[in-house]
Scaffold this motif. Structure first.
Motif, PDB file in Angstrom:
ATOM      1  N   ARG A  74       0.824  -1.211   0.000  1.00  0.00           N
ATOM      2  CA  ARG A  74       0.000   0.000   0.000  1.00  0.00           C
ATOM      3  C   ARG A  74       0.861   1.265   0.000  1.00  0.00           C
ATOM      4  N   GLN A  75       1.862   1.290   0.857  1.00  0.00           N
ATOM      5  CA  GLN A  75       2.662   2.508   0.974  1.00  0.00           C
ATOM      6  C   GLN A  75       3.564   2.723  -0.242  1.00  0.00           C
ATOM      7  N   LEU A  76       4.049   1.644  -0.837  1.00  0.00           N
ATOM      8  CA  LEU A  76       4.858   1.803  -2.047  1.00  0.00           C
ATOM      9  C   LEU A  76       4.047   2.434  -3.171  1.00  0.00           C
ATOM     10  N   VAL A  77       2.870   1.887  -3.435  1.00  0.00           N
ATOM     11  CA  VAL A  77       2.092   2.399  -4.574  1.00  0.00           C
ATOM     12  C   VAL A  77       1.488   3.764  -4.270  1.00  0.00           C
ATOM     13  N   LYS A  78       1.287   4.065  -2.992  1.00  0.00           N
ATOM     14  CA  LYS A  78       0.751   5.375  -2.626  1.00  0.00           C
ATOM     15  C   LYS A  78       1.822   6.464  -2.699  1.00  0.00           C
ATOM     16  N   ASN A  79       3.066   6.112  -2.318  1.00  0.00           N
ATOM     17  CA  ASN A  79       4.111   7.123  -2.168  1.00  0.00           C
ATOM     18  C   ASN A  79       4.993   7.311  -3.394  1.00  0.00           C
ATOM     19  N   LEU A  80       4.983   6.336  -4.324  1.00  0.00           N
ATOM     20  CA  LEU A  80       5.899   6.407  -5.463  1.00  0.00           C
ATOM     21  C   LEU A  80       5.139   6.548  -6.783  1.00  0.00           C
ATOM     22  N   PRO A  81       5.542   7.475  -7.646  1.00  0.00           N
ATOM     23  CA  PRO A  81       4.919   7.590  -8.972  1.00  0.00           C
ATOM     24  C   PRO A  81       5.383   6.496  -9.926  1.00  0.00           C
ATOM     25  N   ALA A  82       6.545   5.896  -9.611  1.00  0.00           N
ATOM     26  CA  ALA A  82       7.105   4.786 -10.393  1.00  0.00           C
ATOM     27  C   ALA A  82       8.071   4.056  -9.471  1.00  0.00           C
ATOM     28  N   MET A  83       8.448   2.837  -9.836  1.00  0.00           N
ATOM     29  CA  MET A  83       9.405   2.131  -8.980  1.00  0.00           C
ATOM     30  C   MET A  83      10.258   1.161  -9.775  1.00  0.00           C
ATOM     31  N   ARG A 111       4.763  -8.127  -8.751  1.00  0.00           N
ATOM     32  CA  ARG A 111       4.577  -6.995  -9.661  1.00  0.00           C
ATOM     33  C   ARG A 111       3.091  -6.796  -9.994  1.00  0.00           C
ATOM     34  N   GLU A 112       2.389  -7.895 -10.259  1.00  0.00           N
ATOM     35  CA  GLU A 112       0.956  -7.803 -10.557  1.00  0.00           C
ATOM     36  C   GLU A 112       0.168  -7.307  -9.347  1.00  0.00           C
ATOM     37  N   MET A 113       0.571  -7.731  -8.161  1.00  0.00           N
ATOM     38  CA  MET A 113      -0.111  -7.259  -6.966  1.00  0.00           C
ATOM     39  C   MET A 113       0.089  -5.757  -6.778  1.00  0.00           C
ATOM     40  N   LEU A 114       1.292  -5.274  -7.031  1.00  0.00           N
ATOM     41  CA  LEU A 114       1.559  -3.837  -6.938  1.00  0.00           C
ATOM     42  C   LEU A 114       0.714  -3.065  -7.956  1.00  0.00           C
ATOM     43  N   GLN A 115       0.661  -3.576  -9.173  1.00  0.00           N
ATOM     44  CA  GLN A 115      -0.094  -2.891 -10.223  1.00  0.00           C
ATOM     45  C   GLN A 115      -1.589  -2.867  -9.910  1.00  0.00           C
ATOM     46  N   GLN A 116      -2.131  -3.982  -9.484  1.00  0.00           N
ATOM     47  CA  GLN A 116      -3.564  -4.026  -9.191  1.00  0.00           C
ATOM     48  C   GLN A 116      -3.913  -3.168  -7.983  1.00  0.00           C
ATOM     49  N   ALA A 117      -3.048  -3.168  -6.982  1.00  0.00           N
ATOM     50  CA  ALA A 117      -3.284  -2.316  -5.818  1.00  0.00           C
ATOM     51  C   ALA A 117      -3.223  -0.845  -6.217  1.00  0.00           C
ATOM     52  N   ALA A 118      -2.306  -0.502  -7.111  1.00  0.00           N
ATOM     53  CA  ALA A 118      -2.185   0.887  -7.574  1.00  0.00           C
ATOM     54  C   ALA A 118      -3.448   1.338  -8.285  1.00  0.00           C
ATOM     55  N   GLU A 119      -4.052   0.453  -9.071  1.00  0.00           N
ATOM     56  CA  GLU A 119      -5.287   0.804  -9.776  1.00  0.00           C
ATOM     57  C   GLU A 119      -6.409   1.129  -8.793  1.00  0.00           C
ATOM     58  N   VAL A 120      -6.474   0.376  -7.682  1.00  0.00           N
ATOM     59  CA  VAL A 120      -7.509   0.623  -6.681  1.00  0.00           C
ATOM     60  C   VAL A 120      -7.194   1.884  -5.876  1.00  0.00           C
ATOM     61  N   ILE A 121      -5.929   2.031  -5.459  1.00  0.00           N
ATOM     62  CA  ILE A 121      -5.554   3.142  -4.575  1.00  0.00           C
ATOM     63  C   ILE A 121      -5.456   4.464  -5.336  1.00  0.00           C
ATOM     64  N   ASN A 122      -4.804   4.430  -6.508  1.00  0.00           N
ATOM     65  CA  ASN A 122      -4.526   5.662  -7.248  1.00  0.00           C
ATOM     66  C   ASN A 122      -5.429   5.874  -8.456  1.00  0.00           C
ATOM     67  N   GLY A 123      -6.177   4.835  -8.812  1.00  0.00           N
ATOM     68  CA  GLY A 123      -7.013   4.944  -9.999  1.00  0.00           C
ATOM     69  C   GLY A 123      -6.258   4.776 -11.297  1.00  0.00           C
ATOM     70  N   PRO A 130       4.313   2.950 -13.501  1.00  0.00           N
ATOM     71  CA  PRO A 130       5.436   2.309 -14.193  1.00  0.00           C
ATOM     72  C   PRO A 130       6.308   1.514 -13.219  1.00  0.00           C
ATOM     73  N   ILE A 131       6.568   0.269 -13.557  1.00  0.00           N
ATOM     74  CA  ILE A 131       7.431  -0.583 -12.740  1.00  0.00           C
ATOM     75  C   ILE A 131       8.509  -1.174 -13.638  1.00  0.00           C
ATOM     76  N   ILE A 132       9.758  -0.921 -13.286  1.00  0.00           N
ATOM     77  CA  ILE A 132      10.901  -1.416 -14.061  1.00  0.00           C
ATOM     78  C   ILE A 132      11.612  -2.491 -13.250  1.00  0.00           C
ATOM     79  N   THR A 133      11.852  -3.647 -13.873  1.00  0.00           N
ATOM     80  CA  THR A 133      12.553  -4.748 -13.220  1.00  0.00           C
ATOM     81  C   THR A 133      14.037  -4.691 -13.569  1.00  0.00           C
ATOM     82  N   VAL A 134      14.882  -4.796 -12.543  1.00  0.00           N
ATOM     83  CA  VAL A 134      16.330  -4.803 -12.751  1.00  0.00           C
ATOM     84  C   VAL A 134      16.884  -6.148 -12.292  1.00  0.00           C
ATOM     85  N   PRO A 135      17.987  -6.606 -12.916  1.00  0.00           N
ATOM     86  CA  PRO A 135      18.490  -7.949 -12.599  1.00  0.00           C
ATOM     87  C   PRO A 135      19.146  -8.054 -11.231  1.00  0.00           C
ATOM     88  N   VAL A 136      19.692  -6.973 -10.700  1.00  0.00           N
ATOM     89  CA  VAL A 136      20.435  -7.044  -9.437  1.00  0.00           C
ATOM     90  C   VAL A 136      19.928  -5.978  -8.481  1.00  0.00           C
TER      91      VAL A 136
END
Length: 296
Positions: free
Chosen positions: A153-162, A209-221, A225-231
Motif C-alpha cells: 500500500r505505501q509503495l504504490v501510494k508514495n511512489l509515482p514509479a518504482m 509486480r501484478e499485486m503492486l499494479q492491481q493495488a495501484a489501480e484501486v488506490i490511485n485509480g 510504471p514498474i521497471i525490473t532490474v536484474p540485481v
C-alpha cells in the motif's frame, strides 16, 4: 470452549478474538501487559519468551492459537523455536487439546528463506510435547495493518514509479484477512483438522509486480510504471523499503528474503473442512482500504 489467543493485539489476533467471542467461546487474550489491554475477551498475563509465565495463562484452556513471531529480530529463528517449544510443553502440561498455528506457504523441496524455514520449524516445535497442532499455511495476508500489505500500500501510494528486483516476478497466492479468520475459526475443535496441515489462499495466483499494479489501480485509480532490474540485493531492497515506508530494515529484509520463493496453494483439503469460496485479491484490497479509512 475456553480458548487462549497469543498475539491477541497483533494483526490477525485482534480480528480473531472478537470473532471467537461472537461464536460463543470463552476467550483469553494473552499479553505481556494485561493492565494495558483494551480489547475484547479476558486479558491474561503471558509471554511466549518467558516459559515461567505460561502455566497460569494456559490454566483451564482447551485450545490455543499461536499467532506470534519475531521478524523484527536478527536472531528470530532461534528465539521463535525456543518460544514454540516452551509453549507446546506448557500446553501439554495444561491439558490443551489443540494448538492452531498460522504458518507460511512454500514447497518443502524449495530452498526456503530463513523466514519460511523458521515457520516450518515452529510447526514441529509446537507439537513436540504431544499436543495435536493444526497448521494453516498462508502467503501474503491482505488486511489493514498487515506488514506485507502495508509495504504494498505505501509503495504504490508514495511512489509515482518504482524499480524492483527479479523477485517481483515470483508468484504468490494472497489471501484476505477475512478468510484467514474464517479458516482459523473453522478448524477449531474440528475432528477433521486436529493434527493436520492445510494450505490456505485466495483464488488469484499473482506475481508481486501484478499485486503492486492491481493495488495501484484501486488506490490511485491508475497503474504505475514498474521497471525490473536484474540485481538488487535484499539488503538494498530492505533499505529502500524502510526509506519509502514505515517498515523497519530488519523486518523488511526478513520478508524480502522470502519473496524469491513461490508460495502457492498446492492442496485444497481445507475446503472439505471449512467450505466456502475465498475472496479475490482486488476485493481484499478494497476491504483493507475501507477498514483503514474507517479507522482514520
Amino acid at each position: 470452549m475456553r480458548v487462549l489467543v497469543t498475539g491477541a493485539t497483533g494483526f490477525v489476533g485482534r480480528r480473531l478474538v472478537p470473532a471467537l467471542l461472537e461464536h460463543g467461546h470463552d476467550v483469553h487474550a494473552m499479553t505481556r501487559r494485561p493492565e494495558a489491554y483494551d480489547g475484547p475477551g479476558d486479558a491474561v498475563a503471558g509471554d511466549v519468551h518467558d516459559p515461567d509465565s505460561l502455566a497460569a495463562a494456559l490454566a483451564g484452556v482447551e485450545a490455543a492459537y499461536y499467532l506470534v513471531h519475531s521478524l523484527d529480530d536478527d536472531d528470530f529463528e532461534r528465539k521463535d523455536a525456543e518460544a514454540a517449544r516452551a509453549f507446546g510443553a506448557a500446553a501439554a502440561a495444561a491439558g490443551v487439546r489443540q494448538i492452531v498455528y498460522l504458518g507460511g506457504l512454500g514447497d518443502e523441496d524449495d530452498a526456503l528463506s530463513a523466514h519460511l524455514r523458521s515457520r516450518r520449524e515452529v510447526e514441529g516445535c509446537l507439537g513436540e510435547a504431544g499436543v495435536p497442532v493444526t497448521v494453516l499455511r498462508a502467503a501474503i495476508v491482505v488486511g489493514a495493518g498487515g506488514i506485507s500489505w502495508e509495504i504494498t500500500r505505501q509503495l504504490v501510494k508514495n511512489l509515482p514509479a518504482m524499480v524492483v528486483p527479479q523477485w517481483a516476478s515470483t508468484r504468490s497466492q494472497p489471501i484476505a484477512l477475512r478468510d484467514v479468520v474464517r479458516y482459523l475459526l473453522g478448524v477449531l475443535d474440528h475432528p477433521g483438522a486436529r493434527g493436520r496441515t492445510f494450505d490456505i489462499g485466495g483464488p488469484d495466483q499473482l506475481s508481486y509486480r501484478e499485486m503492486l499494479q492491481q493495488a495501484a489501480e484501486v488506490i490511485n485509480g491508475r497503474r504505475i510504471p514498474i521497471i525490473t532490474v536484474p540485481v538488487l540485493t535484499p539488503s538494498l531492497s530492505s533499505r529502500w523499503i524502510s526509506f519509502v515506508t514505515d517498515v523497519d530494515v530488519t523486518t523488511g529484509r526478513n520478508l524480502i528474503d522470502s519473496m524469491g520463493t513461490e508460495v502457492l496453494v498446492r492442496d485444497h483439503a481445507i475446503r472439505d473442512v471449512v467450505p466456502g469460496e475465498p475472496m479475490g485479491y482486488l476485493d481484499a484490497v478494497r476491504e483493507a482500504l475501507a477498514e483503514q479509512t474507517a479507522a482514520a
